[in-house]
Design an enzyme around this catalytic site. Structure first.
Site, short mmCIF file in Angstrom:
data_model
loop_
_atom_site.label_atom_id
_atom_site.label_comp_id
_atom_site.label_asym_id
_atom_site.label_seq_id
_atom_site.Cartn_x
_atom_site.Cartn_y
_atom_site.Cartn_z
N THR A 243 0.84 -1.20 0.00
CA THR A 243 0.00 0.00 0.00
C THR A 243 0.87 1.24 0.00
O THR A 243 2.01 1.22 0.47
CB THR A 243 -0.92 0.02 1.23
OG1 THR A 243 -1.77 1.18 1.17
CG2 THR A 243 -0.12 0.10 2.53
N LYS A 246 -0.04 3.78 4.05
CA LYS A 246 0.37 3.61 5.44
C LYS A 246 1.75 4.24 5.63
O LYS A 246 1.86 5.45 5.70
CB LYS A 246 0.29 2.14 5.83
CG LYS A 246 -1.15 1.62 5.86
CD LYS A 246 -1.27 0.20 6.30
CE LYS A 246 -2.72 -0.21 6.54
NZ LYS A 246 -3.60 -0.10 5.36
#
Length: 410
Positions: A243, A246
């Protein structure tokens, strides 16, 4: 049909069970772990945020902000899907950077990590002949939903149990395609998978391997490439998913792997094909953050040092936590209503913002806070957290360390 009544009853059930979700309206203060909390009555006050996924504070990193400022010249949005005018040189450059980061041939960007997982499994499970997907019992919802969508046979192996995985693989018809899917860092318990053991079993039975590294990229391994890289297993894993929302501090998700597998998912994945591509400012932010994290250990060292300190202090206060090897600190309460009451007391009386986590994210009876520390938390922030937890545990007479059985899933 009383649609209003049905809807009201469904919402009321959540409230009765203590699972109704309400959101704190905050305004983050750049360069700190604090935010301005906007109350319903229009008042504001400063609180310390202990549940952010911006693990390294990269969202406000100077290089990232500079990249966003420069990219704003290209406008607010990308202008289309990747197939129709939404593939810019910036998107391609970031995909190449991600592939290089994970020592893979190719990368592919998605609008979120959830979509990256969902789309990848939906494609793999539907295209590979008579596919069987072996899924860790604690795998994330995005993986599970993608597997369901694919129509593939799904076999669940016990959490982090390589022996059970091997048993399931051994019993399978060897002519069927197989994919072994697991995470590196599990977000709710904070534990780390035995990647080498799972990958070894998968390869012995000719299965593809897919590892979700969303809670690891940026924070572990050389250049922050994740736990797979830390263990030197890049060559043993077929697809690494991550991702940008984050530790990278931006938003979006991605997969990396062989050029052939990435092209398959690019060509068949509806979650990629029919979604507007990431905005230029987001792509620029993510790229600047990754370039920084590949050359700087400062943020990682500061994070892990602070995590060890905070976890030790919480344990010393007798407050129930799980013993983890990761940066995540699960604090166990075991009851949804008490969990929400404790969170409200922490916010109202101590300026500490944590979010209750309950079913279906974790099993009933294991409701918790997930404390996330960052290099931006100050000594004063830490003191306020520990004092607040101690006070709330005493006020509510909450269970102490060792008084709660814990089983959970992410």
């Amino acid at each position: 049909m009383d649609y209003s009544g049905i809807v009201d009853d469904a919402i009321e059930r959540l409230k009765t069970e203590g699972r109704y979700r309400s959101f704190a309206e905050i305004e983050r203060i750049p360069g700190t772990a604090s935010a301005m909390l906007h109350a319903p009555d229009g008042t504001t006050r400063t609180v310390a945020v202990w549940c952010s996924n911006d693990y390294l504070g990269m969202a406000a990193n100077a290089a990232v902000i500079e990249a966003v400022t420069e990219a704003s010249a290209y406008g607010a949005g990308s202008g289309g899907t990747r197939n129709i005018s939404g593939t810019t040189v910036m998107h391609v450059a970031l995909e190449r950077e991600l592939a290089d980061w994970h020592r893979k041939e190719a990368g592919l960007l998605f609008s979120s990590g959830w979509v990256a997982n969902f789309t990848s499994f939906a494609v793999l499970g539907s295209i590979l002949p008579e596919c069987v997907i072996y899924s860790d019992a604690n795998n994330h919802n995005s993986m599970i939903e993608g597997m369901r969508r694919s129509g593939a046979t799904v076999r669940v192996f016990r959490h982090n149990d390589a022996a059970h995985l091997e048993q399931l693989l051994r019993d399978e018809d060897p002519s069927r395609a197989r994919v072994v899917a697991f995470e590196s860092v599990y977000s709710m318990d904070g534990d780390i998978a035995p990647i080498a053991e799972l990958a070894d079993v998968a390869k012995r039975y000719n299965a593809l391997t897919f590892v979700d590294e969303v809670h690891a990229v940026g924070m572990y391994g050389p250049e922050g490439a994740g736990v797979v890289a830390r263990e030197g297993l890049e060559g043993e894993i077929d697809i690494v998913q991550g991702t940008l929302g984050k530790a990278v501090g931006a938003m979006g998700g991605y997969i990396t792997g062989s050029a052939r597998l990435i092209d398959l998912i690019r060509s068949y994945g509806t979650g990629f094909i029919f979604t507007t591509s990431l905005a230029p400012v987001v792509v620029a932010a993510a790229h600047a953050s990754i370039r920084h994290l590949r050359t700087s250990d400062v943020e990682r060292i500061a994070l892990h040092s602070r995590v060890a300190e905070v976890h030790g202090l919480i344990d010393a206060a007798g407050i129930p936590t799980l013993d983890t090897d990761s940066h995540l600190i699960p604090v166990i309460l075991g009851d949804p209503l008490r969990c929400r009451e404790a969170a409200k007391l922490l916010l109202d009386h101590h300026g500490v913002y944590v979010q209750p986590i309950d079913y279906p994210t974790v099993e009933r009876g294991t409701e918790r806070f997930r404390i996330t520390t960052s290099p931006l938390h100050t000594d004063a922030d830490v003191q306020a957290l520990i004092a607040g937890l101690a006070d709330v545990w005493e006020r509510l007479e909450l269970p102490r360390q060792g008084e709660l059985p814990v089983a959970s899933r992410s």
